[in-house]
Structure formats: structure tokens, C-alpha cells
Design a protein around this motif. Sequence first.
Motif, mmCIF file in Angstrom:
data_model
loop_
_atom_site.group_PDB
_atom_site.id
_atom_site.type_symbol
_atom_site.label_atom_id
_atom_site.label_comp_id
_atom_site.label_asym_id
_atom_site.label_seq_id
_atom_site.Cartn_x
_atom_site.Cartn_y
_atom_site.Cartn_z
ATOM 1 N N GLY A 121 -15.575 55.524 -7.346
ATOM 2 C CA GLY A 121 -16.540 54.732 -8.102
ATOM 3 C C GLY A 121 -17.010 53.553 -7.278
ATOM 4 N N THR A 122 -18.047 52.870 -7.765
ATOM 5 C CA THR A 122 -18.603 51.701 -7.074
ATOM 6 C C THR A 122 -18.023 50.431 -7.691
ATOM 7 N N TYR A 123 -17.522 49.541 -6.840
ATOM 8 C CA TYR A 123 -16.906 48.305 -7.295
ATOM 9 C C TYR A 123 -17.563 47.116 -6.592
ATOM 10 N N THR A 124 -17.560 45.966 -7.269
ATOM 11 C CA THR A 124 -17.960 44.698 -6.673
ATOM 12 C C THR A 124 -16.708 44.001 -6.170
ATOM 13 N N VAL A 125 -16.743 43.527 -4.926
ATOM 14 C CA VAL A 125 -15.560 42.956 -4.291
ATOM 15 C C VAL A 125 -15.701 41.450 -4.207
ATOM 16 N N VAL A 126 -14.667 40.731 -4.669
ATOM 17 C CA VAL A 126 -14.608 39.267 -4.549
ATOM 18 C C VAL A 126 -13.234 38.891 -4.026
ATOM 19 N N SER B 277 -19.717 41.559 -2.514
ATOM 20 C CA SER B 277 -20.151 42.787 -1.842
ATOM 21 C C SER B 277 -19.784 43.985 -2.704
ATOM 22 N N SER B 278 -20.290 45.136 -2.354
ATOM 23 C CA SER B 278 -20.012 46.369 -3.094
ATOM 24 C C SER B 278 -19.301 47.360 -2.190
ATOM 25 N N ALA C 81 -23.139 41.747 -12.223
ATOM 26 C CA ALA C 81 -24.448 42.318 -11.930
ATOM 27 C C ALA C 81 -25.465 41.205 -11.694
ATOM 28 N N GLY C 82 -26.181 41.250 -10.582
ATOM 29 C CA GLY C 82 -27.200 40.271 -10.257
ATOM 30 C C GLY C 82 -26.670 38.970 -9.688
ATOM 31 N N ILE C 83 -25.376 38.843 -9.521
ATOM 32 C CA ILE C 83 -24.765 37.620 -8.979
ATOM 33 C C ILE C 83 -24.447 37.838 -7.499
ATOM 34 N N LYS C 84 -24.913 36.912 -6.665
ATOM 35 C CA LYS C 84 -24.760 37.049 -5.217
ATOM 36 C C LYS C 84 -23.543 36.316 -4.666
ATOM 37 N N ASP C 85 -23.147 35.206 -5.305
ATOM 38 C CA ASP C 85 -22.050 34.388 -4.777
ATOM 39 C C ASP C 85 -21.126 33.967 -5.911
ATOM 40 N N VAL C 86 -19.861 33.769 -5.544
ATOM 41 C CA VAL C 86 -18.876 33.217 -6.485
ATOM 42 C C VAL C 86 -18.195 32.032 -5.822
ATOM 43 N N VAL C 87 -17.672 31.138 -6.647
ATOM 44 C CA VAL C 87 -16.984 29.949 -6.143
ATOM 45 C C VAL C 87 -15.558 30.332 -5.755
ATOM 46 N N LEU D 88 -6.402 45.384 -7.730
ATOM 47 C CA LEU D 88 -6.245 44.527 -6.563
ATOM 48 C C LEU D 88 -6.106 45.374 -5.314
ATOM 49 N N ASP D 89 -6.727 44.928 -4.241
ATOM 50 C CA ASP D 89 -6.632 45.603 -2.957
ATOM 51 C C ASP D 89 -6.347 44.541 -1.893
ATOM 52 N N GLY D 90 -5.062 44.227 -1.722
ATOM 53 C CA GLY D 90 -4.689 43.178 -0.776
ATOM 54 C C GLY D 90 -5.139 41.822 -1.283
ATOM 55 N N ASP D 91 -5.969 41.125 -0.482
ATOM 56 C CA ASP D 91 -6.485 39.814 -0.893
ATOM 57 C C ASP D 91 -7.860 39.920 -1.540
ATOM 58 N N LYS D 92 -8.241 41.131 -1.935
ATOM 59 C CA LYS D 92 -9.526 41.351 -2.584
ATOM 60 C C LYS D 92 -9.315 41.859 -4.009
ATOM 61 N N VAL D 93 -10.281 41.547 -4.878
ATOM 62 C CA VAL D 93 -10.278 42.046 -6.248
ATOM 63 C C VAL D 93 -11.497 42.940 -6.427
ATOM 64 N N LEU D 94 -11.278 44.167 -6.868
ATOM 65 C CA LEU D 94 -12.376 45.095 -7.121
ATOM 66 C C LEU D 94 -12.754 45.009 -8.591
ATOM 67 N N VAL D 95 -13.993 44.581 -8.836
ATOM 68 C CA VAL D 95 -14.482 44.292 -10.186
ATOM 69 C C VAL D 95 -15.370 45.433 -10.658
#
Length: 356
Positions: A279-284, A48-49, A334-340, A322-329
Amino acid sequence: MKPIHILLSLSLAVATWACSSKADKAPANQATQSADDVVIPIKLTPVSSVVRAEPVIASGLVSSAQEARLSFKIGGIIDRMFVEEGQSVRKGQLLATLDLTEINAQVSQAQLANEKAERDLSRVKSLYADTAATLEQLQNATTGTSVAKQNLTIAQFNRNYAQIRSTVDGTVTRKVANAGEFVAPGASIYLISSNRRSDWVVRVGVSDKDWARLRLGNRASISLDAYPGKTFNGTVTELAQAADPVNKLYEVEVRIDPGTARFAPGLFAKVTLFPAQSGTYTVVPVEAIVEGNGKEGFVYVLENVGAKPLHVRKQPIQIGYLDGDKVLVTNGLAGIKDVVTAGSAFLTEESTVIVK
């Protein structure tokens, strides 16, 4: 007959050994084939973003915005000291005095010199009126009188500052000397910190990159080791305009609201600064990261989605924070919808996977 029996026995033994060898080899081949066909179950999590300001984290010591290092203007022997460390003082309160024996003698000398200069000027004026003295002599006498007056002013001024008075309402945090000691002009004798609740600050050092993102009035969150589990609010009140020549960091002053807590100079503080610039970050999820080194890391993503069998590939990313249990990338997804996420610890780029 005996040779025939011997040949039959040998043939039977060879056949038995051959069968057993085939039986032994078959499970091994089957095990190898099964190992090659292992399918690892994985779980995919959508990325997510988010728009967010990356915080600046630093540490420093609590101090007072109003601190005074008090000293004598002139050198001499300390006569009396009226306060000790830890005592509260008021603005204008007398804290220490020098022995005035030598200082009073200097004032007396200046007074006598001034009186003599005035007498000389009066005498030269009378002679000049009778044309017995020249204009140059009158001018020199006038100048001598002015110099004598200035010397008297200096001596009296030094006598007035042969004592130390507090310049703020506060607490004595350090006492450097004692009565009877000789002190040089300007040497610190007392360190006074204001004890007003609105004067507590933390000064921290930040890099040039973080300094450029901060503005006066930015919000801050402060935690103190003295008050575990409690968070204090703060505001950026000062940004240094030059880096420290030693550590090359820029000093940032954060004013703290102590609330009902009791503060003292020197408390260790951890400060989180929140710049207004975002700024805009991708969250995983943090468990998606399989390797990390500073700001660089890797995640696994599906390769050729829809193909059979499924495989994964290792994707390099740039980590913001790092933001708690999330990583802001910041880059790499870019263009990737899912991660393992689940199962990523057992994967390689040759692994066959199945999504659970």
C-alpha cells in the motif's frame, strides 16, 4: 511653623510611595507583555510517500514439521522401554513393548475358535450332501467360519501392534511412561521430532485481517532469543483455513532455514511476515508525533502559511506502523507538505512560531 513642616513631610512621603509603586508595577507589566509575545522556534520536515507492504509481527515456538506422538494400539502393562528422552532414533526402530501374556492368550483363543469353526463347517457340508442338514445350517456354519477367521486376524493384528516403532528419523523429545505401568489404548508414550534440517518450523497465530493479506510463499524474518543479533530467513508454508476456537487466531506455519545454527523444539521465536500485498503510505519522522494511542496520533502543521505571525494547528493522523525512526501514516496528511519536528513538544495551537 510646625504644622507646615508636618504637611511638607507627609506630601514628600506620599510622592515617594507613588513613584515606588509605579516602578514596581512597570517591570511586572513588561514581563507580562513579554510572556505574551514569546515566539517558539520550530523546524519543518517535508513529508514523503512510499509504497510498502505492512509487515505482520507475531511470536511462537520452534518445532518440527514432522512430529509423531507414538502409542500402543491396545492397553496393557509395559514390558520394556528401549530409549530415553534426548536419544536419536531411526525410522522403524523398536522403542517399547507390552507384556504379551494376555495378548498371546487372546490369539490362542482365536486360533482354537477358528479351528472349531472349520471342523463344524466340514461336518455340516457332509451332512448337507447326505440331505441330513438344511441349507440354513450350512450357511450358518459358513458364516461362523468367516467370523472366526476375522477374530483371529484381529487378535494377530493387535499382537503386532503391542509394540511401538519410530515412524520418523528424529529425536525423542518426551517420554511419558515407564516399564511396569499400565497404559490405556492410544495413550501417548513417546513424542518424536524429526531432526532433519529442512523440517524446522515456527507456528504463529495472526488476526483475520493479517491472515487475509498473507499467501503461501511469502517471505519471513525470524529472530530467536537463543541467538541474539542473528536473523533467520523463512517462508510461509501453511495457512490455516479456520480460526482456533479458543484464541480466535489463524495459525500460520513458517519454515525456517537454520543455516549452521543448532535448533531444538521449544525455542522462542519472533516472526516478521512480509505480505506481497502493498500500500501507499505517507512517511514522517517519529519525533513529529506529539501524541499517540494505538493507531491514532497527532502532528503539528503550519496554519495559514505566509500569514504574520505564524501559528500552528494540531492535525490528527492514522498510524500504519513504525519503521525504525520513521512513522508510516495511512490517513490525515493529504495535501500537507511539511510537519513540525524540532520544537513540537513546546507547542499549543495558540503558540506563535518562527521557522528556523
